[in-house]
Design a protein around this motif. Structure first.
Motif, short mmCIF file in Angstrom:
data_model
loop_
_atom_site.label_atom_id
_atom_site.label_comp_id
_atom_site.label_asym_id
_atom_site.label_seq_id
_atom_site.Cartn_x
_atom_site.Cartn_y
_atom_site.Cartn_z
N LEU A 191 14.93 1.29 24.92
CA LEU A 191 14.50 2.61 25.35
C LEU A 191 13.15 2.99 24.75
CD1 LEU A 191 17.86 4.59 25.13
CD2 LEU A 191 16.60 4.03 27.20
N LEU A 192 12.84 2.46 23.58
CA LEU A 192 11.56 2.75 22.92
C LEU A 192 10.49 1.72 23.27
CD1 LEU A 192 12.62 3.98 19.37
CD2 LEU A 192 11.56 5.30 21.20
N GLY A 193 10.82 0.81 24.19
CA GLY A 193 9.82 -0.15 24.63
C GLY A 193 9.61 -1.31 23.68
N LEU A 194 10.58 -1.56 22.79
CA LEU A 194 10.49 -2.70 21.87
C LEU A 194 11.17 -3.91 22.50
CD1 LEU A 194 11.41 -0.74 18.62
CD2 LEU A 194 9.14 -1.65 19.21
N LYS A 195 10.51 -5.05 22.48
CA LYS A 195 11.02 -6.25 23.12
C LYS A 195 12.36 -6.68 22.53
CE LYS A 195 6.62 -8.46 24.38
NZ LYS A 195 5.76 -9.64 24.11
N ASP A 196 13.14 -7.39 23.34
CA ASP A 196 14.33 -8.06 22.82
C ASP A 196 13.93 -9.19 21.89
OD1 ASP A 196 15.93 -6.41 24.33
OD2 ASP A 196 16.48 -7.93 25.81
N ALA A 197 14.84 -9.55 20.99
CA ALA A 197 14.57 -10.66 20.07
C ALA A 197 14.26 -11.95 20.81
CB ALA A 197 15.77 -10.85 19.15
N GLU A 198 14.94 -12.14 21.94
CA GLU A 198 14.77 -13.39 22.68
C GLU A 198 13.41 -13.49 23.37
OE1 GLU A 198 19.01 -12.17 22.39
OE2 GLU A 198 17.18 -11.18 23.09
N GLU A 199 12.68 -12.38 23.46
CA GLU A 199 11.40 -12.37 24.16
C GLU A 199 10.21 -12.64 23.25
OE1 GLU A 199 11.72 -9.24 27.73
OE2 GLU A 199 12.02 -8.32 25.76
N THR A 200 10.44 -12.77 21.97
CA THR A 200 9.34 -12.97 21.03
C THR A 200 9.78 -13.88 19.89
OG1 THR A 200 7.71 -11.83 19.66
CG2 THR A 200 9.93 -10.89 19.70
N ASP A 201 8.84 -14.58 19.30
CA ASP A 201 9.17 -15.58 18.28
C ASP A 201 8.62 -15.30 16.89
OD1 ASP A 201 10.65 -17.42 19.89
OD2 ASP A 201 8.79 -18.12 20.78
N TRP A 202 7.71 -14.33 16.78
CA TRP A 202 6.99 -14.17 15.51
C TRP A 202 7.91 -13.93 14.32
CZ3 TRP A 202 7.84 -9.73 12.81
CH2 TRP A 202 8.31 -8.62 13.52
N TRP A 203 9.08 -13.36 14.54
CA TRP A 203 9.97 -12.97 13.46
C TRP A 203 10.86 -14.12 12.97
CZ3 TRP A 203 15.19 -13.59 14.52
CH2 TRP A 203 15.50 -13.80 15.86
N ARG A 204 10.88 -15.22 13.69
CA ARG A 204 11.81 -16.30 13.36
C ARG A 204 11.34 -17.12 12.15
NH1 ARG A 204 15.24 -16.84 17.74
NH2 ARG A 204 14.45 -15.99 19.71
N THR A 205 12.29 -17.52 11.33
CA THR A 205 12.04 -18.51 10.28
C THR A 205 12.37 -19.86 10.88
OG1 THR A 205 12.62 -16.96 8.54
CG2 THR A 205 12.64 -19.31 7.97
N THR A 206 11.40 -20.76 10.93
CA THR A 206 11.55 -22.00 11.67
C THR A 206 11.55 -23.20 10.73
OG1 THR A 206 10.37 -20.99 13.50
CG2 THR A 206 10.61 -23.36 13.58
#
Length: 468
Positions: A375-390
């Motif tokens: 609702l606040l326009g923040l992407k789903d986790a699945e739509e972005t990768d920057w936050w992942r520890t790889t």
């Protein structure tokens, strides 16, 4: 139905929003002059009024809301940029519009319903000016056409200024073609090397203010629901829009509700190039600050309050989003408590209150958190990768999700490191490991072979300096 309240600059009160037609809600926001990259201050109204757009669509239906945000593509700043660079004006404006779309898309802003360009509405502008002249609200003089502010007694009401006080405080040289110092330009002559169009007053181009009046009337009607913009536009731009629009159309208002967001500072100071604290949205994105983080920081302050962009807020937003994405990755959203977020936003776009609701969801229901973030326009986790520890290994890539990151860039170095170790060339192996760790990677040996742990914000281009 949800009751929305908005602070109307025109009346200086918070009012219940009652659309002219609930099936056809019309919103106009002043857009950019397209000669350069959008800076962070330009981004604040985009995000604020994107939240408004989302709220109205949620409450009244997506097809019931028309949102218009213009591009000013004829302006003296654009002319100056063309003169300095030697590039055609059209090339500059096309390139800048592309940049703007890329940068605002990165912030999660929805594209408006219409994005009119001023140069496509010259005919509507000249018609409106002709109408104002015919009704004696404007006068031609020396190739210019000026709006006669004395003919509009309510001039200054939006900004709360009296005309005489404005004139007394003015520190501008009065042009010889003006009857009154506060009269403003509707049309001005163009030299041969400047963009221009034929008109009843000669070859020329429109003034800045007339374009928004002409485009809003063409796309939304003589009177519409909401006009939005930064507080810096309240005077003279919005004041002039009201004067010329009401006089041209004979209406009591131009827009029922006027919304203005406050200004933005950086670390407590006005953003300026001279202070070295001026930066564009693209500057921040290139520094590795994700668009979702920029959006989050902009939502942390109520739109009617001055906002201070700080490094601490960026760190807080990034840490919060990383935590939320870890909670919500791979789960289905639950919208059963969305009304709590909607209620916060319906109270004069109270985004800080909405974020507080999300914080509560984060400790009780990840599924509701995920829906509220949308609702606040923040992407789903699945739509972005920057936050992942790889974790990158020779055999596969593991992460908190299932998206391979930097596999092709890192694996050749792991292969080389393994070859050096198997050949018992430990000195070169240690040197390679040291260089890899100098890029921010953590390189370790596990039972299945060598592994690289990739930190958030890792720049794979750093690997180009290492020879294999």
């Amino acid at each position: 139905m949800v009751e929305i309240s908005l602070t109307n600059t025109r009346t200086r009160t918070k009012e219940r929003f009652e659309p002219i037609d609930p099936k056809n809600i019309r919103v106009y926001a002043c857009g950019p002059t397209v000669y350069d990259r959008a800076h962070l201050g330009n981004a604040r109204p985009v995000v604020v009024f994107d939240v408004l757009f989302r709220l109205l669509r949620h409450v009244y239906g997506e097809d019931a809301v028309t949102y218009v945000r213009n591009f000013t593509d004829v302006d003296d700043k654009i002319n100056a940029r063309a003169a300095v660079t030697g590039r055609p004006i059209r090339d500059i404006t096309e390139e800048t519009i592309g940049w703007y779309h890329d940068d605002m898309d990165a912030l999660g802003a929805l594209r408006p319903t219409h994005e009119p360009r001023a140069t496509d509405y010259i005919g509507q502008m000249t018609s409106m000016i002709e109408d104002l002249v015919a009704k004696d609200f404007a006068y031609p003089e020396q190739g210019h056409v000026l709006f006669d502010v004395r003919k509009f007694p309510e001039y200054g009401k939006l900004s709360g200024r009296s005309l005489d006080d404005m004139i007394a405080g003015a520190r501008v040289e009065v042009a010889p073609y003006k009857r009154d110092p506060m009269d403003f330009v509707l049309w001005k002559p163009s030299a041969g090397d400047q963009p221009g169009w034929d008109s009843p007053w000669g070859y020329g181009r429109p003034g800045w203010h007339i374009e928004c009046s002409a485009m809003s009337a063409e796309l939304l009607g003589d009177v519409f629901d909401i006009h939005a913009g930064g507080i810096d536009l309240q005077f003279p731009h919005h004041e002039n829009e009201i004067a010329q629009s009401r006089c041209a159309h004979g209406t009591e208002v131009m827009a029922k509700t006027w919304l203005h967001n406050e200004m933005l500072q950086v670390e407590g100071k006005k953003m300026s190039k001279s202070l070295g604290n001026f930066f564009t949205v693209r500057d921040l994105l290139n520094q590795g600050i994700p668009g979702e983080v920029i959006r989050f920081v902009l939502l942390m302050t109520h739109y009617r309050k001055p906002m201070d962009w700080t490094a601490e807020k960026v760190r807080e937003a990034e840490a919060t989003l990383q935590g939320w994405y870890n909670l919500t990755d791979g789960i289905e959203a639950d919208s059963s408590m969305d009304f709590l977020i909607v209620d916060a936003l319906a109270d004069d776009l109270n985004t800080p209150a909405a974020l507080e609701k999300l914080h509560r969801f984060s400790s009780s229901s990840a599924a509701r958190l995920k829906s509220g973030m949308r609702l606040l326009g923040l992407k789903d986790a699945e739509e972005t990768d920057w936050w992942r520890t790889t974790i990158v290994s020779l055999s596969s890539t593991f992460s908190t999700g299932d998206t391979p990151l930097y596999l092709s860039e890192i694996v050749p170095f792991l292969e080389k490191w393994q070859q050096l170790r198997l050949a018992k060339n430990y000195e070169e192996a240690d040197l390679l490991k040291k260089r890899l760790e100098g890029t921010g990677l953590s390189v370790i040996v596990q039972p299945a072979g060598p592994v690289a742990i990739v930190p958030h914000g890792f720049d794979p281009k750093l690997l180009e300096a290492i020879e294999l």
